[in-house]
Scaffold this active site. Structure first.
Site, short mmCIF file in Angstrom:
data_model
loop_
_atom_site.label_atom_id
_atom_site.label_comp_id
_atom_site.label_asym_id
_atom_site.label_seq_id
_atom_site.Cartn_x
_atom_site.Cartn_y
_atom_site.Cartn_z
CG PHE A 124 -1.81 -1.16 1.31
CD1 PHE A 124 -3.03 -1.29 0.51
CD2 PHE A 124 -1.58 -2.12 2.14
CE1 PHE A 124 -4.02 -2.24 0.30
CE2 PHE A 124 -2.81 -3.31 2.10
CZ PHE A 124 -3.65 -3.46 1.24
N PRO A 125 0.95 1.76 -1.25
CG PRO A 125 0.70 2.95 -3.29
CD PRO A 125 -0.01 1.85 -2.37
CB CYS A 126 2.12 5.06 2.98
SG CYS A 126 3.39 4.00 3.63
CG HIS A 127 6.47 5.30 -1.55
ND1 HIS A 127 5.64 4.01 -1.74
CD2 HIS A 127 6.63 5.49 -2.89
CE1 HIS A 127 5.75 3.78 -2.89
NE2 HIS A 127 6.32 4.44 -3.53
#
Length: 187
Positions: free
Chosen positions: A141-144
């Site tokens: 889950f690409p929180c970056h």
């Protein structure tokens, strides 16, 4: 070994040592946490603190996830298989935040406010930020890929240096002040 006892597999990346913690058996593993890269020994300390008694062990599904994680950390486009992720410890709102993150494509970022709106909480940028901070499965889950409304990086569990490096590997460009250029921001 008790099949419900946590296990972990370490993944060496260009940014340091990362890990995947899982439980269950080889036929049906349940991934509990993905740890972003850190200096040698730091991830293992975190694992021992959060999952006392965890032992090193692997299985095909976890090894594949580790290979995908490494490829991602090397800058390759990866489509992660989220089937084995155990989301039972994630609150309902944070699940909505995680789902909203999956809609941010590689090469783009979104703002905390926009993620909050997509998660059903317009005006809830801080809540979306907490959902990103509590993400147990980065970069699946690409929180970056979430930044402040002014294009500055905000926060990141792996540190801002890693966040910027990941975004640059995905083609994101920054201005002279270190902010994401507007054309890369989804609103």
């Amino acid at each position: 070994m008790n099949p419900s006892a946590p296990c972990y597999e370490l993944v060496e990346t260009p940014f340091g040592e990362a890990a995947i913690v899982w439980t269950g058996n080889a036929a049906s593993p349940r991934v509990l946490q993905v740890f972003l890269p850190a200096r040698a020994g730091e991830v293992l300390r975190e694992i021992r603190m959060m999952f006392p008694g965890a032992a090193t062990k692997s299985c095909n599904a976890v090894t594949k996830l580790g290979e995908d994680f490494l490829a991602f950390m090397e800058g390759k486009a990866v489509s992660f298989d989220a089937a084995a992720l155990d989301l039972s410890r994630v609150t309902p709102f944070h699940k909505k935040v995680l789902q909203a993150l999956t809609n941010i494509p590689r090469g783009k970022v979104s703002t905390y406010g926009a993620v909050a709106g997509r998660a059903g909480a317009p005006g809830g940028a801080r809540a979306a930020g907490q959902g990103c901070a509590k993400n147990p499965f980065p970069p699946i889950f690409p929180c970056h890929r979430v930044v402040r409304s002014d294009g500055s990086l905000g926060g990141f569990g792996g540190g801002l240096k890693l966040k910027r490096a990941l975004l640059e590997m995905e083609g994101i460009q920054f201005d002279k002040n270190g902010k994401v250029m507007p054309e890369f921001i989804l609103r």
